[in-house]
Design a protein around this motif. Structure first.
Motif, PDB file in Angstrom:
ATOM      1  N   PHE A 160       0.833  -1.211   0.000  1.00 48.68           N
ATOM      2  CA  PHE A 160       0.000   0.000   0.000  1.00 48.68           C
ATOM      3  C   PHE A 160       0.868   1.262   0.000  1.00 48.68           C
ATOM      4  O   PHE A 160       0.599   2.206  -0.745  1.00 48.68           O
ATOM      5  N   MET A 161       1.918   1.281   0.821  1.00 52.66           N
ATOM      6  CA  MET A 161       2.797   2.444   0.877  1.00 52.66           C
ATOM      7  C   MET A 161       3.553   2.629  -0.434  1.00 52.66           C
ATOM      8  O   MET A 161       3.816   3.758  -0.858  1.00 52.66           O
ATOM      9  N   LEU A 162       3.892   1.530  -1.094  1.00 50.29           N
ATOM     10  CA  LEU A 162       4.555   1.626  -2.402  1.00 50.29           C
ATOM     11  C   LEU A 162       3.624   2.284  -3.421  1.00 50.29           C
ATOM     12  O   LEU A 162       4.029   3.188  -4.171  1.00 50.29           O
ATOM     13  N   ILE A 163       2.366   1.838  -3.454  1.00 56.12           N
ATOM     14  CA  ILE A 163       1.391   2.435  -4.379  1.00 56.12           C
ATOM     15  C   ILE A 163       1.159   3.897  -4.032  1.00 56.12           C
ATOM     16  O   ILE A 163       1.107   4.764  -4.913  1.00 56.12           O
ATOM     17  N   LEU A 164       1.020   4.194  -2.736  1.00 60.83           N
ATOM     18  CA  LEU A 164       0.786   5.573  -2.303  1.00 60.83           C
ATOM     19  C   LEU A 164       1.959   6.470  -2.670  1.00 60.83           C
ATOM     20  O   LEU A 164       1.762   7.629  -3.060  1.00 60.83           O
ATOM     21  N   THR A 165       3.171   5.936  -2.573  1.00 61.57           N
ATOM     22  CA  THR A 165       4.354   6.715  -2.939  1.00 61.57           C
ATOM     23  C   THR A 165       4.312   7.116  -4.404  1.00 61.57           C
ATOM     24  O   THR A 165       4.543   8.283  -4.755  1.00 61.57           O
ATOM     25  N   PHE A 169       1.693   7.211  -6.336  1.00 55.53           N
ATOM     26  CA  PHE A 169       0.565   8.111  -6.553  1.00 55.53           C
ATOM     27  C   PHE A 169       0.972   9.546  -6.241  1.00 55.53           C
ATOM     28  O   PHE A 169       0.639  10.476  -6.975  1.00 55.53           O
ATOM     29  N   SER A 170       1.737   9.729  -5.161  1.00 58.16           N
ATOM     30  CA  SER A 170       2.231  11.059  -4.797  1.00 58.16           C
ATOM     31  C   SER A 170       3.204  11.587  -5.843  1.00 58.16           C
ATOM     32  O   SER A 170       3.162  12.765  -6.216  1.00 58.16           O
ATOM     33  N   VAL A 171       4.096  10.705  -6.329  1.00 58.72           N
ATOM     34  CA  VAL A 171       5.047  11.113  -7.365  1.00 58.72           C
ATOM     35  C   VAL A 171       4.313  11.513  -8.639  1.00 58.72           C
ATOM     36  O   VAL A 171       4.681  12.487  -9.315  1.00 58.72           O
ATOM     37  N   PHE A 172       3.253  10.774  -8.970  1.00 55.79           N
ATOM     38  CA  PHE A 172       2.475  11.086 -10.165  1.00 55.79           C
ATOM     39  C   PHE A 172       1.800  12.463 -10.029  1.00 55.79           C
ATOM     40  O   PHE A 172       1.788  13.253 -10.983  1.00 55.79           O
ATOM     41  N   LEU A 173       1.247  12.757  -8.849  1.00 55.33           N
ATOM     42  CA  LEU A 173       0.648  14.069  -8.626  1.00 55.33           C
ATOM     43  C   LEU A 173       1.692  15.173  -8.741  1.00 55.33           C
ATOM     44  O   LEU A 173       1.426  16.249  -9.310  1.00 55.33           O
ATOM     45  N   PHE A 174       2.886  14.921  -8.212  1.00 55.32           N
ATOM     46  CA  PHE A 174       3.973  15.892  -8.338  1.00 55.32           C
ATOM     47  C   PHE A 174       4.329  16.103  -9.807  1.00 55.32           C
ATOM     48  O   PHE A 174       4.568  17.243 -10.246  1.00 55.32           O
ATOM     49  N   ALA A 175       4.362  15.027 -10.595  1.00 57.16           N
ATOM     50  CA  ALA A 175       4.675  15.142 -12.020  1.00 57.16           C
ATOM     51  C   ALA A 175       3.615  15.959 -12.757  1.00 57.16           C
ATOM     52  O   ALA A 175       3.934  16.748 -13.651  1.00 57.16           O
ATOM     53  N   VAL A 178       7.076   8.351 -15.061  1.00 61.34           N
ATOM     54  CA  VAL A 178       6.662   7.803 -13.763  1.00 61.34           C
ATOM     55  C   VAL A 178       5.967   6.455 -13.939  1.00 61.34           C
ATOM     56  O   VAL A 178       6.123   5.546 -13.107  1.00 61.34           O
ATOM     57  N   ILE A 179       5.206   6.282 -15.017  1.00 60.75           N
ATOM     58  CA  ILE A 179       4.404   5.073 -15.203  1.00 60.75           C
ATOM     59  C   ILE A 179       5.274   3.820 -15.280  1.00 60.75           C
ATOM     60  O   ILE A 179       5.061   2.859 -14.520  1.00 60.75           O
ATOM     61  N   PRO A 180       6.270   3.753 -16.183  1.00 65.30           N
ATOM     62  CA  PRO A 180       7.108   2.541 -16.195  1.00 65.30           C
ATOM     63  C   PRO A 180       7.928   2.378 -14.923  1.00 65.30           C
ATOM     64  O   PRO A 180       8.198   1.246 -14.494  1.00 65.30           O
ATOM     65  N   TRP A 181       8.333   3.481 -14.306  1.00 60.40           N
ATOM     66  CA  TRP A 181       9.056   3.413 -13.034  1.00 60.40           C
ATOM     67  C   TRP A 181       8.193   2.695 -11.989  1.00 60.40           C
ATOM     68  O   TRP A 181       8.672   1.835 -11.247  1.00 60.40           O
ATOM     69  N   ALA A 182       6.911   3.053 -11.945  1.00 60.73           N
ATOM     70  CA  ALA A 182       6.006   2.421 -10.992  1.00 60.73           C
ATOM     71  C   ALA A 182       5.847   0.934 -11.283  1.00 60.73           C
ATOM     72  O   ALA A 182       5.941   0.093 -10.383  1.00 60.73           O
ATOM     73  N   TYR A 183       5.615   0.584 -12.555  1.00 61.16           N
ATOM     74  CA  TYR A 183       5.412  -0.823 -12.896  1.00 61.16           C
ATOM     75  C   TYR A 183       6.665  -1.654 -12.627  1.00 61.16           C
ATOM     76  O   TYR A 183       6.576  -2.798 -12.183  1.00 61.16           O
ATOM     77  N   CYS A 184       7.837  -1.084 -12.901  1.00 63.84           N
ATOM     78  CA  CYS A 184       9.081  -1.815 -12.608  1.00 63.84           C
ATOM     79  C   CYS A 184       9.231  -2.038 -11.104  1.00 63.84           C
ATOM     80  O   CYS A 184       9.689  -3.091 -10.663  1.00 63.84           O
ATOM     81  N   SER A 185       8.832  -1.064 -10.320  1.00 63.91           N
ATOM     82  CA  SER A 185       8.901  -1.210  -8.864  1.00 63.91           C
ATOM     83  C   SER A 185       7.890  -2.239  -8.370  1.00 63.91           C
ATOM     84  O   SER A 185       8.194  -3.032  -7.469  1.00 63.91           O
TER      85      SER A 185
END
Length: 247
Positions: free
Chosen positions: A176-181, A183-189, A214-221
């Protein structure tokens, strides 16, 4: 592998925009969300797995998920239906409060001289709405790894969702914290993209690279979390033992 991830991340928005031009928006939205999105998004996991294994990568490898297209699409549909059922109490609360009527009126007249006041929820309705978000958040996070279970372990749509839920439930807060992180990065972008527009075309290009980077960064994570949790992707992928009784 930015030169591959970035254009692939742009592919779905571009195709969705093209579909909007040739068919009604509700149809293009359905095709993009329920057919194209699950198949294309699974491609991020496939390429991330190749990179982690040190294997050669070509752009065509993003599309190897097409072999599991049927299961990916069906898994996504089941996921959406489950969340829709979970949200029924919230929908009834908002409908009873007149929220949807207010929203429809606001959309029909976006620039009114006196905007309509949003309906107020009672304390009981607000509490019930908040309680309804608990199972929604649990399942939305718990189903995150359904796609990699399909493409790597060849599980069925429902099995993939269930194995994902069971596995993530062991350490739900971390995921959950990974997804929330992200999501926050995406809002910043998104905010940074708005600010960069004042620089003209170059600013728009930089903002676009930031947003869709940010999108591929998230999926790779997300994939790395899956790889750590399963401990088996560096070996020959196999079906988890124990049938439906283990995860």
């Amino acid at each position: 592998y930015f030169r591959g991830f970035f254009p692939f991340a742009l592919l779905l928005p571009i195709v969705s925009s093209l579909l909007d031009q040739v068919m009604p928006q509700q149809y293009s939205f359905a095709i993009s969300s329920f057919v194209l999105a699950p198949v294309l998004n699974a491609g991020f996991y496939l390429v991330a797995n190749r990179l982690l294994a040190g294997e050669p990568v070509r752009f065509v490898h993003f599309f190897e998920s097409r072999h599991d297209a049927g299961k990916l699409i069906l898994s996504n549909l089941i996921y959406v239906l489950i969340l829709a059922v979970v949200l029924l109490p919230a929908f009834q609360i908002l409908q009873k409060a007149g929220y949807f009527s207010w929203l429809q009126e606001a959309m029909q007249n976006p620039n009114p001289t006196e905007p309509p006041q949003p309906p107020e929820l009672s304390s009981l309705s607000s509490t019930m709405l908040l309680i309804n978000m608990i199972p929604l958040a649990y399942l939305a996070v718990g189903f995150l790894w359904a796609y990699p279970f399909i493409v790597f372990y060849k599980l069925g749509p429902w099995q993939a969702l269930e194995y994902s839920r069971r596995l993530i439930s062991r350490n739900w807060w971390s995921v959950f914290m990974l997804i929330l992180t992200f999501f926050s990065v995406f809002l910043f972008a998104v905010m940074a993209m708005s600010l960069l527009q004042v620089l003209g075309p170059w600013g728009q290009v930089l903002g676009l690279m930031l947003l869709f980077g940010v999108i591929p960064w998230a999926y790779c994570s997300f994939f790395m979390g899956f790889a750590y949790a399963t401990h088996t992707l560096r070996e020959e992928p196999r079906r988890p033992e124990g049938g439906d009784e283990s995860a």
